[in-house]
Design an enzyme around this catalytic site. Structure first.
Site, PDB file in Angstrom:
ATOM      1  N   LYS A  21      -9.937  -0.114  -1.150  1.00  0.00           N
ATOM      2  CA  LYS A  21      -8.501  -0.096  -0.840  1.00  0.00           C
ATOM      3  C   LYS A  21      -7.841  -1.382  -1.307  1.00  0.00           C
ATOM      4  O   LYS A  21      -6.705  -1.675  -0.977  1.00  0.00           O
ATOM      5  CB  LYS A  21      -8.285   0.035   0.678  1.00  0.00           C
ATOM      6  CG  LYS A  21      -8.649   1.370   1.262  1.00  0.00           C
ATOM      7  CD  LYS A  21      -8.006   1.586   2.636  1.00  0.00           C
ATOM      8  CE  LYS A  21      -8.605   0.759   3.712  1.00  0.00           C
ATOM      9  NZ  LYS A  21      -8.091   1.107   5.057  1.00  0.00           N
ATOM     10  N   LYS A  72      -8.383  -4.206  -0.206  1.00  0.00           N
ATOM     11  CA  LYS A  72      -8.055  -4.966   1.007  1.00  0.00           C
ATOM     12  C   LYS A  72      -9.286  -5.777   1.376  1.00  0.00           C
ATOM     13  O   LYS A  72     -10.412  -5.293   1.273  1.00  0.00           O
ATOM     14  CB  LYS A  72      -7.784  -3.981   2.159  1.00  0.00           C
ATOM     15  CG  LYS A  72      -6.323  -3.758   2.491  1.00  0.00           C
ATOM     16  CD  LYS A  72      -6.196  -2.890   3.763  1.00  0.00           C
ATOM     17  CE  LYS A  72      -4.855  -3.098   4.400  1.00  0.00           C
ATOM     18  NZ  LYS A  72      -4.665  -2.337   5.623  1.00  0.00           N
TER      19      LYS A  72
HETATM   20  N1  C2G Z   1       0.374   0.492  11.780  1.00  0.00           N
HETATM   21  C1  C2G Z   1       1.549   0.676  12.513  1.00  0.00           C
HETATM   22  N2  C2G Z   1       2.443  -0.324  12.598  1.00  0.00           N
HETATM   23  C2  C2G Z   1       2.204  -1.520  11.978  1.00  0.00           C
HETATM   24  C3  C2G Z   1       1.014  -1.712  11.255  1.00  0.00           C
HETATM   25  C4  C2G Z   1       0.097  -0.679  11.163  1.00  0.00           C
HETATM   26  O1  C2G Z   1       1.782   1.766  13.093  1.00  0.00           O
HETATM   27  N3  C2G Z   1       3.135  -2.509  12.095  1.00  0.00           N
HETATM   28  C5  C2G Z   1      -0.569   1.617  11.705  1.00  0.00           C
HETATM   29  C6  C2G Z   1      -0.759   2.122  10.282  1.00  0.00           C
HETATM   30  O2  C2G Z   1       0.295   3.005   9.933  1.00  0.00           O
HETATM   31  C7  C2G Z   1      -2.107   2.838  10.392  1.00  0.00           C
HETATM   32  C8  C2G Z   1      -2.841   2.003  11.460  1.00  0.00           C
HETATM   33  O3  C2G Z   1      -1.845   1.206  12.133  1.00  0.00           O
HETATM   34  O4  C2G Z   1      -1.924   4.166  10.874  1.00  0.00           O
HETATM   35  C9  C2G Z   1      -3.881   1.085  10.860  1.00  0.00           C
HETATM   36  O5  C2G Z   1      -3.234   0.283   9.897  1.00  0.00           O
HETATM   37  P1  C2G Z   1      -4.160  -0.487   8.826  1.00  0.00           P
HETATM   38  O6  C2G Z   1      -5.263  -1.176   9.534  1.00  0.00           O
HETATM   39  O7  C2G Z   1      -3.265  -1.250   7.911  1.00  0.00           O
HETATM   40  O8  C2G Z   1      -4.823   0.734   8.056  1.00  0.00           O
HETATM   41  P2  C2G Z   1      -4.600   1.192   6.528  1.00  0.00           P
HETATM   42  O9  C2G Z   1      -4.942   0.094   5.615  1.00  0.00           O
HETATM   43  O10 C2G Z   1      -3.265   1.817   6.492  1.00  0.00           O
HETATM   44  O11 C2G Z   1      -5.779   2.267   6.355  1.00  0.00           O
HETATM   45  O12 C2G Z   1      -7.698   6.419   5.239  1.00  0.00           O
HETATM   46  C10 C2G Z   1      -6.587   5.773   5.824  1.00  0.00           C
HETATM   47  C11 C2G Z   1      -6.715   4.281   5.682  1.00  0.00           C
HETATM   48  O13 C2G Z   1      -7.953   3.809   6.176  1.00  0.00           O
HETATM   49  C12 C2G Z   1      -5.576   3.616   6.452  1.00  0.00           C
END
Ligand code: C2G
Length: 132
Positions: free
Chosen positions: A44, A46
């Site tokens: 990703k 990341k």
């Molecule tokens: N999230 C949120 N509000 C934020 C930050 C994050 O609602 N201010 C939510 C994201 O939308 C996601 C969850 O928290 O649903 C986890 O966010 P991340 O750890 O950034 O995950 P991500 O990189 O989006 O990975 O297969 C799907 C991926 O693994 C998602």
């Protein structure tokens, strides 16, 4: 029993993560969180500060979370939904539309993101503070 699943990296845990976990749990009785492994995060593009094991321990301590499983690939979701007998898939709406194909297997819900907070913002703010 209504089972919910959500996916993410959940690095440097913050209230945006807590909000979505709390709200995801409200859709059912049992919440599974699939957290990205360090290898999948590389896919990703990341890099998490905390390792998979650390992020797993932290999530397992959250009252809304019933089970944590690894997320190794983009396309394990259908298998997860079937294997864990999932009723509802929940994600933040930055992913809106991206996982609609899961609607053949379970309900798909996108929830509004929490505004103004993100792991990236935390890292940037800390860097700025430390650089004076
Ligand atoms: N999230 C949120 N509000 C934020 C930050 C994050 O609602 N201010 C939510 C994201 O939308 C996601 C969850 O928290 O649903 C986890 O966010 P991340 O750890 O950034 O995950 P991500 O990189 O989006 O990975 O297969 C799907 C991926 O693994 C998602």
């Amino acid at each position: 029993m209504k089972k919910v699943i959500t996916y993410g990296t959940f690095d440097l845990l913050h209230t945006g993560h807590i909000n979505i976990l709390r709200r995801a749990k409200e859709f059912g009785d049992y919440l599974i969180v699939a957290i990205s492994t360090d290898e999948f995060n590389a896919l990703k593009d990341k890099e998490a500060y905390y390792t998979f094991e650390q992020r797993k321990s932290i999530l397992e301590a959250i009252r809304y979370v019933d089970e944590v499983i690894p997320e190794n690939s983009w396309d394990q979701k259908v298998e997860d939904v079937q294997k864990h007998d999932i009723d509802i898939f929940v994600m933040g709406d930055d992913w809106k539309g991206k996982f609609d194909s899961l609607q053949d297997f379970c309900e798909v819900v996108y929830l509004p993101r929490t505004v103004g907070i993100s792991t990236t913002k935390t890292k940037t703010d800390l860097k700025r503070t430390n650089n004076g």
